[in-house]
Scaffold this motif. Structure first.
Motif, PDB file in Angstrom:
ATOM      1  N   UNK A   1      16.256  -6.828   3.793  1.00 45.03           N
ATOM      2  CA  UNK A   1      14.925  -7.140   4.891  1.00 45.03           C
ATOM      3  C   UNK A   1      13.964  -7.060   4.470  1.00 45.03           C
ATOM      4  N   UNK A   2      13.415  -7.152   2.852  1.00 49.59           N
ATOM      5  CA  UNK A   2      12.500  -6.841   2.280  1.00 49.59           C
ATOM      6  C   UNK A   2      11.009  -7.975   2.510  1.00 49.59           C
ATOM      7  N   UNK A   3      10.395  -8.044   3.906  1.00 52.20           N
ATOM      8  CA  UNK A   3       9.215  -8.626   3.251  1.00 52.20           C
ATOM      9  C   UNK A   3       8.151  -9.450   2.068  1.00 52.20           C
ATOM     10  N   UNK A   4       7.414 -10.189   2.003  1.00 58.17           N
ATOM     11  CA  UNK A   4       6.829 -10.783   0.874  1.00 58.17           C
ATOM     12  C   UNK A   4       5.509 -10.310   1.353  1.00 58.17           C
ATOM     13  N   UNK A   5       4.526  -9.432   1.089  1.00 54.91           N
ATOM     14  CA  UNK A   5       2.888  -9.191   1.306  1.00 54.91           C
ATOM     15  C   UNK A   5       2.207  -9.653   0.044  1.00 54.91           C
ATOM     16  N   UNK A   6       1.779 -10.614  -0.144  1.00 55.69           N
ATOM     17  CA  UNK A   6       1.151 -11.135  -0.650  1.00 55.69           C
ATOM     18  C   UNK A   6      -0.340 -10.691  -0.776  1.00 55.69           C
ATOM     19  N   UNK A   7      -1.653  -9.912  -2.341  1.00 56.60           N
ATOM     20  CA  UNK A   7      -2.445 -10.115  -2.325  1.00 56.60           C
ATOM     21  C   UNK A   7      -3.377 -11.189  -3.191  1.00 56.60           C
TER      22      UNK A   7
ATOM     23  N   UNK B   1      -4.053   3.447   5.842  1.00 49.99           N
ATOM     24  CA  UNK B   1      -3.075   3.391   6.707  1.00 49.99           C
ATOM     25  C   UNK B   1      -3.212   2.426   8.019  1.00 49.99           C
ATOM     26  N   UNK B   2      -4.892   2.016   8.421  1.00 55.33           N
ATOM     27  CA  UNK B   2      -4.816   1.209   9.279  1.00 55.33           C
ATOM     28  C   UNK B   2      -4.236  -0.122   8.768  1.00 55.33           C
ATOM     29  N   UNK B   3      -4.428  -0.777   7.853  1.00 55.19           N
ATOM     30  CA  UNK B   3      -4.243  -1.188   7.161  1.00 55.19           C
ATOM     31  C   UNK B   3      -2.832  -1.588   7.008  1.00 55.19           C
ATOM     32  N   UNK B   4      -1.746  -0.756   6.745  1.00 55.46           N
ATOM     33  CA  UNK B   4      -0.452  -0.276   6.885  1.00 55.46           C
ATOM     34  C   UNK B   4       0.698  -1.005   8.380  1.00 55.46           C
ATOM     35  N   UNK B   5      -0.380  -0.349   9.032  1.00 54.64           N
ATOM     36  CA  UNK B   5      -0.281  -0.338  10.895  1.00 54.64           C
ATOM     37  C   UNK B   5      -0.253  -2.254  10.993  1.00 54.64           C
ATOM     38  N   UNK B   6      -1.267  -2.227  10.520  1.00 54.20           N
ATOM     39  CA  UNK B   6      -1.397  -4.149  10.774  1.00 54.20           C
ATOM     40  C   UNK B   6      -1.427  -5.002  10.714  1.00 54.20           C
ATOM     41  N   UNK B   7       0.047  -4.258   8.981  1.00 56.42           N
ATOM     42  CA  UNK B   7       0.990  -5.180   8.168  1.00 56.42           C
ATOM     43  C   UNK B   7       1.946  -4.955   9.506  1.00 56.42           C
ATOM     44  N   UNK B   8       2.490  -3.963   9.676  1.00 53.69           N
ATOM     45  CA  UNK B   8       3.548  -3.898  10.380  1.00 53.69           C
ATOM     46  C   UNK B   8       3.427  -4.152  11.490  1.00 53.69           C
ATOM     47  N   UNK B   9       2.267  -4.146  12.155  1.00 53.63           N
ATOM     48  CA  UNK B   9       1.753  -5.382  13.632  1.00 53.63           C
ATOM     49  C   UNK B   9       2.417  -6.722  13.231  1.00 53.63           C
ATOM     50  N   UNK B  10       1.721  -7.121  12.194  1.00 52.98           N
ATOM     51  CA  UNK B  10       2.087  -8.913  12.413  1.00 52.98           C
ATOM     52  C   UNK B  10       2.888  -9.433  11.544  1.00 52.98           C
ATOM     53  N   UNK B  11       3.627  -8.209  11.194  1.00 53.55           N
ATOM     54  CA  UNK B  11       5.802  -8.410  10.587  1.00 53.55           C
ATOM     55  C   UNK B  11       6.208  -8.467  12.590  1.00 53.55           C
TER      56      UNK B  11
ATOM     57  N   UNK C   1       6.181   1.207   5.206  1.00 56.20           N
ATOM     58  CA  UNK C   1       5.240   1.643   6.021  1.00 56.20           C
ATOM     59  C   UNK C   1       5.734   2.648   6.735  1.00 56.20           C
ATOM     60  N   UNK C   2       4.048   2.501   7.935  1.00 54.74           N
ATOM     61  CA  UNK C   2       4.166   3.832   8.661  1.00 54.74           C
ATOM     62  C   UNK C   2       5.564   3.978   9.181  1.00 54.74           C
ATOM     63  N   UNK C   3       6.076   2.976   9.875  1.00 54.08           N
ATOM     64  CA  UNK C   3       7.386   2.844  10.900  1.00 54.08           C
ATOM     65  C   UNK C   3       9.041   3.211  10.155  1.00 54.08           C
ATOM     66  N   UNK C   4       8.108   3.283   8.823  1.00 58.80           N
ATOM     67  CA  UNK C   4      10.049   3.633   8.218  1.00 58.80           C
ATOM     68  C   UNK C   4      10.019   1.598   7.057  1.00 58.80           C
ATOM     69  N   UNK C   5       9.481   0.708   7.773  1.00 57.90           N
ATOM     70  CA  UNK C   5       9.235  -0.722   7.324  1.00 57.90           C
ATOM     71  C   UNK C   5       9.020  -1.009   6.328  1.00 57.90           C
ATOM     72  N   UNK C   6      10.235  -1.500   5.258  1.00 52.40           N
ATOM     73  CA  UNK C   6       9.655  -1.534   4.033  1.00 52.40           C
ATOM     74  C   UNK C   6       9.947  -2.573   3.019  1.00 52.40           C
ATOM     75  N   UNK C   7       8.645  -3.120   2.901  1.00 52.97           N
ATOM     76  CA  UNK C   7       8.167  -4.154   1.589  1.00 52.97           C
ATOM     77  C   UNK C   7       7.602  -4.689   0.663  1.00 52.97           C
ATOM     78  N   UNK C   8       7.607  -5.817  -0.142  1.00 55.44           N
ATOM     79  CA  UNK C   8       7.168  -5.884  -1.422  1.00 55.44           C
ATOM     80  C   UNK C   8       5.757  -6.683  -1.335  1.00 55.44           C
ATOM     81  N   UNK C   9       5.505  -5.956  -1.962  1.00 57.29           N
ATOM     82  CA  UNK C   9       3.863  -5.938  -2.199  1.00 57.29           C
ATOM     83  C   UNK C   9       3.550  -6.410  -3.438  1.00 57.29           C
ATOM     84  N   UNK C  10       3.528  -8.037  -3.640  1.00 53.53           N
ATOM     85  CA  UNK C  10       2.488  -8.738  -5.340  1.00 53.53           C
ATOM     86  C   UNK C  10       1.509  -8.614  -4.783  1.00 53.53           C
TER      87      UNK C  10
END
Length: 393
Positions: free
Chosen positions: A150-156, A316-326, A195-204
């Protein structure tokens, strides 16, 4: 600004002579032109200036060659370089010109050498393409294995030197090369982030884009850029302190569209893309206030996040935005487990995002979890949860 391009030399006769004088006065050995030159134009300019001439594509290939670190990166650069070089063989052997003799015209040593070189390049290209096909297949297998976790991919993505690698290092605590140079990152790098609430992502982290990126480079690096195409969230990192920030925005969007990602018109792609306005530490207070106001006036689904990868402001705001979007694409499911079902509780922690967990008065475990549609379907089947126990978040 040129009124018309000359087929033979690209530049007009007067400008060619002017640059020739500059090359001689500075004893220059190389001239770089910020445009695409034909093989004939390149050869004629080299003869006129008695110096090596590099056009835009050639220069980018030289930089890419220095930046490649992995086997895959080296293969991609070599493929693009050979494709470029192949088109420049035409005039390489004119000193061994066709010779008259025998019955009619016979090919001289020039044609023989030209065909030999072209054949060698074709053979090498075929071998590289075969190896890149294997790389593409391996990447597909890796992506498939990541889908089972359950690791979503977040690409830069973003223009070269926008600060992607610095942001990557800030979010992952890694030490990927980040420097004030073009294409500091060429090979893709992936790291896990919590991420802040414990969810994990793969950052690329991926290769930076540039205006007028040669088509052959986009084709060669398509295997790398597939990480962007397959990503759940795309972070478009912009250097808002740059004078040409808007022009760079359009260049990146153009390349994303070539990859099949249209954040302007496609509603799905728009939901999956977050603009990250980086380098706000370089702005004065008035410019910063103006950008804050612009960001606030945008719709929530289109609102950028202002950060400084160098200082950590806004991360931290960016991490929360990623979490919200996911979370917008996931389901929230409520279920109750027996306190003795340790394996089930463990499965939920591994495969979903646990939002809350409490003990009932009779000793049962009440849990609220969040999961993407695939994991939600597996959860219902595994724990016999009816569809009514899930709600969209």
């Amino acid at each position: 600004m040129l009124n018309a391009l000359r087929p033979a030399t690209y530049l007009g006769k007067g400008k060619v002579e002017e640059i020739s004088g500059l090359v001689k006065s500075f004893d220059g050995g190389i001239v770089v032109m910020d445009c695409a030159l034909s093989p004939v134009q390149q050869r004629n300019l080299e003869k006129a200036w008695n110096a090596k001439v590099l056009d835009r594509t050639g220069l980018i290939l030289e930089i890419f060659g220095r930046r490649a670190r992995t086997r895959e990166g080296a293969l991609q650069v070599e493929h693009a370089h050979l494709t470029y070089q192949k088109s420049r063989l035409v005039r390489s052997w004119t000193h061994l010109e066709r010779q008259r003799g025998g019955f009619g015209f016979l090919g001289g040593p020039g044609e023989t050498q030209l065909e030999a070189d072209r054949r060698m390049i074709d053979e090498r290209l075929a071998k590289i393409e075969s190896e890149l096909t294997t790389v593409k297949r391996t990447r597909a297998l890796h992506r498939e294995s990541r889908r089972r976790v359950p690791y979503p991919i977040v690409a830069l993505v973003g223009y070269t030197n926008a600060g992607k690698s610095t942001l990557f290092n800030r979010m992952t605590q890694a030490s990927v090369l980040s420097a004030d140079v073009l294409f500091a990152t060429l090979d893709p790098t992936l790291r896990a982030v919590t991420l802040p609430h414990g969810a994990r992502i793969i950052l690329s982290d991926t290769v930076g884009f540039i205006s007028d990126l040669p088509t052959m480079l986009i084709a060669a690096f398509r295997a790398t850029l597939e990480e962007v195409v397959e990503a759940d969230i795309i972070l478009h990192v912009r250097d808002v302190s740059h004078d040409d920030a808007d022009a760079q925005l359009h260049d990146v969007e153009k390349i994303l569209r070539e990859l099949g990602i249209d954040s302007r018109n496609d509603a799905r792609d728009k939901r999956s893309l977050i603009e990250v306005w980086n380098k706000i530490d370089h702005l004065d207070s008035r410019s910063r206030e103006r950008l804050d106001n612009i960001a606030e006036r945008r719709a929530p689904t289109d609102r950028p996040v202002l950060v400084s990868a160098a200082t950590g402001e806004g991360i931290e705001i960016l991490a929360t935005a990623i979490e919200t979007r996911l979370a917008a694409h996931r389901e929230v499911i409520q279920l109750r487990l027996d306190a003795a079902d340790g394996a089930g509780i463990s499965w939920l922690h591994r495969h979903t995002e646990v939002l809350s967990k409490s003990v009932d008065t009779d000793g049962g475990i009440a849990m609220t979890v969040r999961a993407d549609p695939d994991k939600a379907a597996r959860l219902r089947a595994k724990f016999s949860v009816p569809a009514g126990a899930a709600r969209q978040h």
